[in-house]
Design an enzyme around this catalytic site. Sequence first.
Site, PDB file in Angstrom:
ATOM      1  CG  ASP A   1      -0.858   1.132   2.963  1.00  0.00           C
ATOM      2  OD1 ASP A   1      -0.615   0.289   2.084  1.00  0.00           O
ATOM      3  OD2 ASP A   1      -1.824   1.004   3.753  1.00  0.00           O
ATOM      4  CB  SER A   2      -3.233   1.327  -0.834  1.00  0.00           C
ATOM      5  OG  SER A   2      -3.538   0.475   0.263  1.00  0.00           O
TER       6      SER A   2
ATOM      7  CE1 TYR B   1      -2.515   2.097  -4.335  1.00  0.00           C
ATOM      8  CE2 TYR B   1      -0.402   1.122  -3.737  1.00  0.00           C
ATOM      9  CZ  TYR B   1      -1.158   2.228  -4.066  1.00  0.00           C
ATOM     10  OH  TYR B   1      -0.562   3.455  -4.134  1.00  0.00           O
ATOM     11  N   GLY B   2      -5.220  -3.984  -3.867  1.00  0.00           N
ATOM     12  CA  GLY B   2      -5.456  -5.411  -4.103  1.00  0.00           C
ATOM     13  C   GLY B   2      -6.398  -5.681  -5.262  1.00  0.00           C
TER      14      GLY B   2
ATOM     15  CB  CYS C   1       1.641  -1.111   0.590  1.00  0.00           C
ATOM     16  SG  CYS C   1       0.387  -1.839  -0.476  1.00  0.00           S
ATOM     17  CG  ASN C   2       2.574  -7.131   2.709  1.00  0.00           C
ATOM     18  OD1 ASN C   2       3.428  -7.949   2.988  1.00  0.00           O
ATOM     19  ND2 ASN C   2       1.994  -6.385   3.637  1.00  0.00           N
ATOM     20  CB  THR C   3      -0.875  -4.881  -2.523  1.00  0.00           C
ATOM     21  OG1 THR C   3      -1.574  -5.492  -1.436  1.00  0.00           O
ATOM     22  CG2 THR C   3      -1.576  -5.217  -3.815  1.00  0.00           C
TER      23      THR C   3
ATOM     24  CB  CYS D   1      -2.714  -7.106   3.921  1.00  0.00           C
ATOM     25  SG  CYS D   1      -3.570  -5.532   3.657  1.00  0.00           S
TER      26      CYS D   1
HETATM   27  N1  DGL Z   1      -2.046  -2.303   2.937  1.00  0.00           N
HETATM   28  C1  DGL Z   1      -1.885  -2.974   1.705  1.00  0.00           C
HETATM   29  C2  DGL Z   1      -0.965  -4.189   1.839  1.00  0.00           C
HETATM   30  O1  DGL Z   1      -0.155  -4.300   2.742  1.00  0.00           O
HETATM   31  C3  DGL Z   1      -3.025  -3.324   0.808  1.00  0.00           C
HETATM   32  C4  DGL Z   1      -4.409  -2.890   0.894  1.00  0.00           C
HETATM   33  C5  DGL Z   1      -5.011  -2.625  -0.466  1.00  0.00           C
HETATM   34  O2  DGL Z   1      -5.555  -3.549  -1.102  1.00  0.00           O
HETATM   35  O3  DGL Z   1      -4.889  -1.488  -0.893  1.00  0.00           O
HETATM   36  O4  DGL Z   1      -1.001  -5.068   1.017  1.00  0.00           O
END
Ligand code: DGL
Length: 262
Positions: free
Chosen positions: A11-12, A43-44, A75-77, A189
């Site tokens: 993940d980020s 990451y967002g 991580c969704n992003t 997220c």
């Molecule tokens: N945990 C990350 C997700 O599921 C994103 C957080 C970020 O912006 O880095 O999207």
Amino acid sequence: MPARQTILVFDSGLGGLTVLREVVRARPDARYIYVADDKFFPYGHHGEQQIIARVVPLVGELIDAHEPDLVVIACNTASTLVMSHLRAQYQVPFVGTVPAIKPACAGSKSRRVSVLGTRGTVKREYTQALIRDFAQGCKVTLVGSGNLAALSEAALSGGAVSDQDILAEIAPCFVEDSSVRTDTVVLACTHFPLLMDRLVALAPWPVDWIDPAPAIARRVADLLGSGCGEADHADAEMIFTSGRRHPLRQTLAPFFGGRAPA
Ligand code: DGL
């Protein structure tokens, strides 16, 4: 005895721990490597091309270094962008994390669903396509939060995070029109379930919060098999791309099934 399988969770930052926790429950016998790309967090706030250019080679380096049997992109992003690139370039099986729009819309009684993700995730064509394909007649409200991932990290690291700051991020999820209200919020997220108790307490009215982590863990177990069930409490490693060590490493142990990560 067959060799222990290694699962790498990426993940980020610390959000992927909410996915790791469920994967460890499903496969307590595996070795775990958790990688937080904190050097590039959040990451967002990055553009699509920047995320692809960062994550695809980095995951390749991690595969070379750790030879995992499976990689979870928690991580969704990132997942809404990189999964096809990863699968095209590397042989290892991958499991991604994408907004759980299909089960949320299938379960909503009021037919009003909100998707709470990073600004990047809610803008993605991938997310728009999930809504087109799986909204099943529900009205879907997309809510891009700029700060909730960082607030989640701060709270997990023992920082003071005010109710007001959390509420400002989640309030747009609660929509009421002609007395019909949102009844389901997709946590799109992986950071956000870190604040689950506070989300429930601060919600203007009760909703179902959909956390995809248990479904991701089931997918991992489907791909790798159910394992020998025997936990290996010694074997977990946590890597930050910045090279730092988390100051509260012991408090992260519950996410690793009780093992303190090296
Ligand atoms: N945990 C990350 C997700 O599921 C994103 C957080 C970020 O912006 O880095 O999207």
